[in-house]
Design a protein around this motif. Structure first.
Motif, short mmCIF file in Angstrom:
data_model
loop_
_atom_site.label_atom_id
_atom_site.label_comp_id
_atom_site.label_asym_id
_atom_site.label_seq_id
_atom_site.Cartn_x
_atom_site.Cartn_y
_atom_site.Cartn_z
N ASN A 1 0.78 -1.34 0.01
CA ASN A 1 -0.09 -0.04 0.03
C ASN A 1 0.99 1.34 0.09
O ASN A 1 0.62 2.26 -0.67
N VAL B 1 -2.41 -0.39 -10.81
CA VAL B 1 -3.19 -1.47 -10.52
C VAL B 1 -2.66 -2.56 -11.41
O VAL B 1 -2.80 -3.78 -11.06
N ARG C 1 0.24 -4.48 -10.10
CA ARG C 1 -0.29 -5.13 -8.84
C ARG C 1 -0.68 -6.36 -9.25
O ARG C 1 -0.32 -7.55 -8.71
N TYR C 2 -1.54 -6.48 -10.44
CA TYR C 2 -2.31 -7.72 -10.63
C TYR C 2 -1.42 -8.62 -11.65
O TYR C 2 -1.42 -9.91 -11.57
N SER D 1 -12.41 -2.95 -5.86
CA SER D 1 -11.97 -2.68 -4.30
C SER D 1 -10.46 -1.97 -4.34
O SER D 1 -10.37 -0.95 -3.84
N THR D 2 -9.67 -2.77 -5.06
CA THR D 2 -8.42 -2.32 -5.22
C THR D 2 -8.37 -1.12 -5.70
O THR D 2 -7.44 -0.32 -5.58
N CYS D 3 -9.21 -0.80 -6.92
CA CYS D 3 -8.81 0.43 -7.50
C CYS D 3 -9.20 1.68 -6.82
O CYS D 3 -8.68 2.47 -6.92
N PHE E 1 -6.44 2.34 -4.20
CA PHE E 1 -5.14 3.01 -4.50
C PHE E 1 -5.55 4.43 -5.15
O PHE E 1 -4.61 5.22 -5.14
N THR F 1 -14.34 0.65 -0.92
CA THR F 1 -13.34 -0.31 -0.99
C THR F 1 -13.87 -1.21 0.19
O THR F 1 -14.12 -2.57 -0.16
N TYR G 1 -15.18 -5.03 -0.60
CA TYR G 1 -14.37 -6.29 -0.07
C TYR G 1 -15.17 -7.07 0.95
O TYR G 1 -15.06 -8.52 0.78
N GLY H 1 1.79 -8.08 -3.60
CA GLY H 1 0.27 -8.53 -3.73
C GLY H 1 0.29 -9.89 -3.76
O GLY H 1 -0.84 -10.25 -2.70
N HIS I 1 -1.70 -12.14 -0.45
CA HIS I 1 -2.59 -12.98 -0.28
C HIS I 1 -2.42 -14.50 -0.07
O HIS I 1 -2.98 -15.21 0.56
#
Length: 305
Positions: A35, A51, A54-55, A93-95, A98, A168, A172, A230, A234
């Motif tokens: 973060n 993002v 991150r993915y 949620s991530t978008c 961030f 967010t 989530y 990330g 998880h």
């Protein structure tokens, strides 16, 4: 030592519980770093690009970790539609999170985001058919009061980006409710890979329209790091909850606030004010109480069965 104390000590000091705690401590170390990295990059780069990194990094991490063992079966799912919906929820949620970090500090955003378990309790009634007693409802209301103390609607310290973090937390929470509802339909490895795949696909389509080459070796390194963090975060959370009970592990999750605050101070030179700490404390207390009550309820159900 009485037999009851010995039994409790034996349970919570067992090898599996110690491993669960270590995995969770790893997760709460990794996720604040991700973060803070996103916050740092958001000053110069688009949220789409951050993002995507991150993915995309998360996807590479998942493939490297799981493909050798599962092969193409990794993406075979009994309920692929549910995986896609869950993945889109956590992606959105991530978008939002961030994007909020572009305007507010990580500890403030993290504190507000911890209302998510409180929202889960409220959503468990219509979505899961659970009964929520008066004490848990009071804890839910107290938790939201803590969020209002941080947001301070209309106050000088309030910022519209705080509402993004509420979004967010809500998205989530819906993701968590769906996870509970369909738990066991597919493996955790399949679930974590779908999350990475959907997020990477969506952002890869959008990336050419909102992309800027990194301007330094440090930025290249941070874009690489954020995806790895990330995926690793998880993975550590999943490993922790496979080995230990939520009642033991969930309170540890709030430790993210401390590391996020320390990193924010070291990198950006800012600290949350007293009202933010007060609101965060109320949210954390409410979340821990709700976790405790849910654990008690689950234990009673097992005994009754």
């Amino acid at each position: 030592m009485t037999p009851r104390i010995e039994a409790i000590a034996s349970k919570y000091l067992s090898n599996s519980y110690c491993k669960a705690v270590l995995f969770m401590l790893g997760a709460i170390t990794v996720l604040p770093c991700m973060n803070v990295t996103a916050r740092y990059l958001s000053a110069d780069y688009s949220i789409t690009q951050i993002v995507w990194a991150r993915y995309a990094g998360h996807l590479l991490f998942a493939f490297a970790l799981f493909l050798p063992k599962y092969g193409t079966g990794l993406l075979r799912a009994r309920k692929p539609g549910i995986h896609i919906i869950r993945s889109i929820l956590i992606f959105c949620s991530t978008c939002l999170f961030f994007l909020a970090l572009r305007y507010i500090e990580v500890p403030i955003a993290s504190a507000i985001n911890f209302t998510s378990p409180i929202i889960v309790t409220a959503l468990a009634i219509p979505f899961l058919g659970e009964k929520v007693g008066i004490r848990r409802w009071i804890a839910v209301l107290v938790g939201f009061c803590g969020a209002l103390i941080i947001i301070r609607p209309g106050g000088a310290e309030s910022h519209w980006a705080m509402l993004l973090v509420i979004g967010t937390a809500f998205l989530y929470a819906v993701y968590q409710v769906l996870t509970r509802k369909y738990a066991g339909s597919d493996s955790a490895e399949t679930s974590i890979t779908y999350i990475a795949l959907i997020g990477a696909l969506i952002t890869t389509v959008a990336l050419p329209f909102d992309y800027r080459l990194p301007t330094s070796a440090l930025d290249y390194g941070l874009f690489t790091l954020i995806g790895f963090l990330g995926g690793l975060g998880h993975f550590l959370v999943i490993k922790a909850f496979r080995l230990g009970e939520a009642s033991l592990l969930s309170p540890l999750n709030y430790g993210q606030l401390l590391l996020a605050t320390l990193l924010t101070f070291l990198i950006f030179g800012s600290l949350p004010d007293g009202m933010t700490w007060l609101g965060a404390g109320i949210i954390v207390g409410s979340g821990i109480y709700i976790t405790y009550r849910e654990a008690q309820k689950a234990r009673s159900s097992r005994i009754a069965a």
